[in-house]
Design an enzyme around this catalytic site. Structure first.
Site, PDB file in Angstrom:
ATOM      1  N   GLU A 469      40.413  44.989  30.795  1.00 40.81           N
ATOM      2  CA  GLU A 469      40.751  43.617  31.214  1.00 40.81           C
ATOM      3  C   GLU A 469      39.860  43.298  32.424  1.00 40.81           C
ATOM      4  O   GLU A 469      38.690  42.925  32.236  1.00 40.81           O
ATOM      5  CB  GLU A 469      42.250  43.510  31.546  1.00 40.81           C
ATOM      6  CG  GLU A 469      42.764  42.086  31.608  1.00 40.81           C
ATOM      7  CD  GLU A 469      44.297  42.004  31.404  1.00 40.81           C
ATOM      8  OE1 GLU A 469      44.842  40.894  31.477  1.00 40.81           O
ATOM      9  OE2 GLU A 469      44.931  43.055  31.132  1.00 40.81           O
ATOM     10  N   GLU A 739      51.235  46.728  39.282  1.00 41.81           N
ATOM     11  CA  GLU A 739      51.483  45.531  38.458  1.00 41.81           C
ATOM     12  C   GLU A 739      52.975  45.324  38.252  1.00 41.81           C
ATOM     13  O   GLU A 739      53.482  44.203  38.285  1.00 41.81           O
ATOM     14  CB  GLU A 739      50.783  45.695  37.106  1.00 41.81           C
ATOM     15  CG  GLU A 739      50.992  44.565  36.117  1.00 41.81           C
ATOM     16  CD  GLU A 739      50.097  44.714  34.883  1.00 41.81           C
ATOM     17  OE1 GLU A 739      49.729  43.693  34.296  1.00 41.81           O
ATOM     18  OE2 GLU A 739      49.744  45.890  34.547  1.00 41.81           O
TER      19      GLU A 739
END
Ligand code: BGC
Length: 889
Positions: A469, A739
């Protein structure tokens, strides 16, 4: 001799920048003066071609009556390309005294018109028909030079990532050039001062070209070639001789190319380098390149060539491994002790053909084994094949890894600790903020916030630096930007990114979820797209920078106008795809989206962005728009109340994020605000002093609690050690921001591999509350031209020491409790700024400054009683206050 001087001269936030294509660069400086209450009354700027200012200045502003010492635009004759301009400044104080001239500083222009590019885009023949691994291209040319070279500049860029060499030496220490922009619209080029690398006689230019963001793997579905199928490079060397003549050597089809030892280089997957294929001297003169191929000339890409806008990316620091771990599975793993981003440099002494592999991971699993599940398809593997015959050192060229642990094979164990170092790589941003306090866990949290920023500020603001990502997620950037602006000077970095946002925004005003846009991600979510408005506004607030507002205004307006036509009526946004309160803990089972209604979040951000747009319009003089959007804002607020607030003033969705957004964005009637804040407080306490907020609610939660008088609860949330909390990850050994609140669960297991990063700065947005509330450094005017110092002295802390290097100079606050009865507070306010100090006591006569009662304090302009204590208006200077310790939050 006056007791003040002008220093810290900057152009567009940078010290002596080389290679900018700004026709009206902006100057800023500091005033250094021991004297308190220093106010600049006027300034004078001179610009010249030589630093001695012997000749007639090229531009002389004359004496300008102004108290501004930042963002002063160059107003002289049109600038010439490739020219170094020197400038100096002097200032007058409010007593008519003038300083001496500052030390000269300079800036150097790049190529100010596209016509100046004479070089040709070249590529390796058939490079687009290569096999899977796609080895990197090596380019070279030779040229001879007379020995009276006085200056030499290379201007270069590429489709792909390139490294430039002159006579076998890297042109400079910058990396990952040309950087990542919206390649099909804007492409940066770099400027290199290579004067010292050239010599009379034969010289050579060389370049290594790899896939990078342009042609490499991007996204989580294994696709590549997003921006183009063929790499190419453009290099133009300008050499000025002592007789004033100039020689230009540009890339063309006389250059030669070949592949070499760099057999594979991918940002996600690492590199494969076969040192046996190295060819000594390939980028030096006299190298035999007959068996190299002729390059092919390619058409000039459509994208506009722009001079590098942000600071370059570099190795900022290196760290040594802490330990060698032998895992239960028998793996040999280096622990760097820090979840970092960059690469590993190592030295090995082995037989030719020996294969050394380095795999990179953020965590070890609960058994203590090497764990790469959360990288998804990103291989993050360096494969180095030794050439043998002595010590050889290797570090990657065009790929970076996100990691704490490195699994090593192929190198004898005794060589590990000594022979390895972690090279921390990110954009070379100036560090501006520091926050330390009496609590080690909180200091570790600040450390993790800063390393989250370092790890995700590599040319663009990314969500994460390790898995497949690593994209410019807009939502993450907007929730973190205020915290980021404290820790580092982020303007050039975000100015570049925001120009790409505007470039990738479509004709309807829709903003892609990631910038530069990568189609896999999608478009137009509330709180993500609002980065287009919130980021420019935050830069204006934190740096007083009107230019970024002017530049981004069309994009800001287009976003609000895009939303305006989305909803069933133009005052509500209740349609379309939204991420909602991403990763909130009140989400349904197996959902990433929190319980707060998406349309509530969407309409709340619609109101906030419209409010900021109206304010921005007013600041840049778009008066009509200011009125129009203020009116629209009012209507959206009314619509929000009708749709999401009961007639009795209760926010219909009882989530922490719904309450937080309604309060943060002033969406409720005055009468309903304190009740809602109390309901938020109750909700948190009933939840065991735990938050439930995700990416959207978390950044504002504690700011809202403090604003409505619940700073004690905010402190309790910040000092909460049980999951979910900020300190839970710290106690679990985190060295960056996770996260998920429980990236590592209490039983040691991990969140599912499909999305679990241990370096995601969104929840690091709590930094903003630490700096503005625990340290109490707040801006009252853009750029901290006027400052409020109001630390909320919590019972959890005995001291806080924080500082911020603002555009006007350093601001410092150091408060410390003295034997539980009083507080000592040292405050530093930059020259040519003012401050408001709020001291939490109702007895002004018990406040001392440098041991003296307030009435004796120089440059203390007023003392006023407020509900929060004594408000002291002071001028610049260094102050030492002592006051009683009464209420402890
Ligand atoms: C990213 C986040 C982003 C989110 C939006 C994730 O994949 O890592 O940073 O905000 O998607 O859904």
């Amino acid at each position: 001799m006056t007791n003040f001087e002008v220093s810290h001269l900057k152009v567009n936030y940078r010290k002596n920048p080389v290679g900018i294509d700004d026709f009206h660069p902006r100057f800023s400086w500091w005033i250094s003066s021991e004297r308190r209450g220093f106010v600049q009354a006027a300034y004078q700027i001179q610009v010249a071609f030589d630093q001695m200012f012997d000749s007639e200045p090229r531009w002389d502003s004359g004496k300008v009556e102004s108290d501004s010492n930042v963002h002063i635009e160059y107003q002289g004759p049109a600038l010439q390309s490739r020219t170094r301009y020197y400038f100096r400044v002097r200032a007058w104080d409010d007593q008519g005294k003038v300083s001496g001239w500052s030390e000269p500083a300079y800036w150097e222009t790049a190529l100010l018109s596209a016509e100046e590019w004479q070089a040709q885009w070249i590529a390796a023949p058939l490079s687009h028909q290569r096999n899977e691994d796609d080895p990197c291209d090596y380019f070279r040319t030779e040229f001879s030079m007379p020995d009276n070279v006085v200056s030499a500049r290379v201007y270069a860029t590429s489709l792909g990532l390139y490294r430039l060499y002159i006579n076998g030496i890297p042109a400079d220490n910058t990396l990952f050039n040309p950087g990542w922009t919206s390649y099909n619209k804007r492409l940066q080029y770099q400027t290199y001062d290579v004067t010292s690398l050239l010599s009379g006689g034969d010289n050579a230019l060389g370049c290594i070209l790899g896939n990078g963001w342009y042609k490499g793997y991007l996204g989580w579905d294994g696709n590549k070639d997003f921006f183009g199928k063929e790499r190419a490079v453009l290099i133009q060397l300008h050499v000025t001789l002592s007789d004033g003549t100039e020689q230009i050597i540009g890339s063309d089809d006389n250059w030669r190319t070949a592949t070499g030892p760099l057999l594979m280089s991918e940002l996600y997957h690492g590199e494969t380098y076969d040192a046996r294929l190295e060819v000594e001297g390939w980028s030096s003169p006299g190298f035999e390149d007959l068996d190299w191929q002729k390059t092919v000339v390619r058409d000039r890409p459509e994208s506009a060539l722009v001079a590098q806008e942000n600071e370059p990316t570099r190795i900022i620091e290196t760290i040594k491994p802490l330990a060698v771990i032998h895992t239960p599975k028998g793996e040999i793993v280096l622990d760097m002790g820090q979840n970092m981003v960059g690469w590993v440099r190592f030295t090995v002494h082995a037989e030719a053909g020996t294969i050394v592999t380095l795999e990179h991971a953020e965590v070890l699993d609960r058994e203590g084994n090497f764990y790469i599940g959360n990288l998804r398809s990103a291989k993050q593997t360096i494969t180095y094949i030794c050439r043998g015959g002595g010590k050889e050192t290797f570090e990657p060229y065009l790929s970076f890894q996100g990691f704490r642990y490195v699994k090593v094979t192929g190198i004898p164990q005794d060589q590990l600790l000594e022979q390895f170092s972690g090279c921390v790589i990110h954009t070379d941003l100036q560090l501006t903020g520091s926050f330390n306090c009496s609590d080690e866990l909180l200091n570790q949290l600040q450390h993790n916030i800063l390393w989250g920023q370092k790890g995700n500020f590599l040319d663009i603001p990314t969500d994460c630096p390790q898995r497949d990502e690593r994209m410019g997620w807009t939502g993450d950037a907007q929730v973190f930007i205020r915290t980021a602006a404290f820790n580092m000077n982020i303007v050039p970095f975000f100015e570049k990114w925001l120009k790409d946002l505007a470039a990738d925004q479509d004709e309807e005003g829709r903003v892609p979820h990631v910038i530069p846009d990568v189609p896999v991600a999608g478009y137009g979510s509330a709180a993500w797209g609002d980065a287009s408005v919130i980021c420019p506004w935050t830069l204006y607030q934190c740096y007083g920078d009107i230019r970024v507002l002017k530049t981004q205004y069309p994009s800001m307006k287009a976003w609000v106008e895009y939303i305006r036509v989305q909803g069933e009526d133009e005052f509500l946004w209740n349609t379309g795809f939204h991420f909602g309160d991403w990763l909130a803990l009140d989400a349904k089972e197996n959902s990433y989206v929190g319980a707060t209604p998406k349309e509530l979040i969407a309409t709340a951000y619609y109101a906030y962005s419209t409010e900021l747009l109206a304010k921005a319009a007013a600041v840049i003089g778009e008066t009509e728009d200011a009125i129009k959007y203020e009116a629209l804002h009012e209507k959206i607020v009314q619509a929000f109340r009708q749709e999401f607030v009961t007639p009795k003033g209760r926010v219909a969705s009882p989530t922490q994020t719904a309450y937080t957004l309604a309060l943060m964005f002033d969406l409720l009637e005055e009468k309903d605000r304190y009740r809602t804040a109390m309901m938020l407080k109750d909700q948190i306490e009933e939840n065991g002093v735990h938050l439930t907020t995700g990416f959207v609610g978390t950044p504002y939660l504690c700011l809202v609690l403090s604003r409505f008088g619940y700073t004690d609860l905010a402190y309790r949330l910040v000092f909460q050690k049980e999951y979910p909390s900020w300190l839970y990850s710290v106690i679990q050994g985190a060295t960056s921001i996770w996260e998920h609140w429980d990236g590592i669960k209490q039983d040691g297991s991990f969140w599912s591999d499909n999305m679990n990063s241990y370096n995601h700065y969104a929840y690091g947005a709590i930094g903003d509350w630490l700096y503005r509330t625990a340290a109490g450094i707040e801006l009252l005017e853009p750029g901290y031209k006027k400052i409020r110092i109001q630390p909320q002295i919590g019972k959890h802390l005995t001291w806080v020491d924080a500082s911020l290097e603002s555009v006007h100079g350093p601001i410092k606050v150091f408060w410390k409790k003295q034997n539980d009865t009083s507080v000592e507070m040292q405050v530093l306010i930059p020259s040519n700024t003012m401050a408001e100090i709020i001291i939490p006591t109702m007895e002004p006569n018990r406040i001392l400054e440098s041991g003296a009662p307030l009435e004796q304090v120089i440059s203390l302009y007023s003392v006023e009683q407020t509900s929060e204590g004594q408000r002291l208006i002071i001028g610049s200077g260094n102050y030492q206050f002592t006051f009683p310790l009464i209420s402890e939050n």
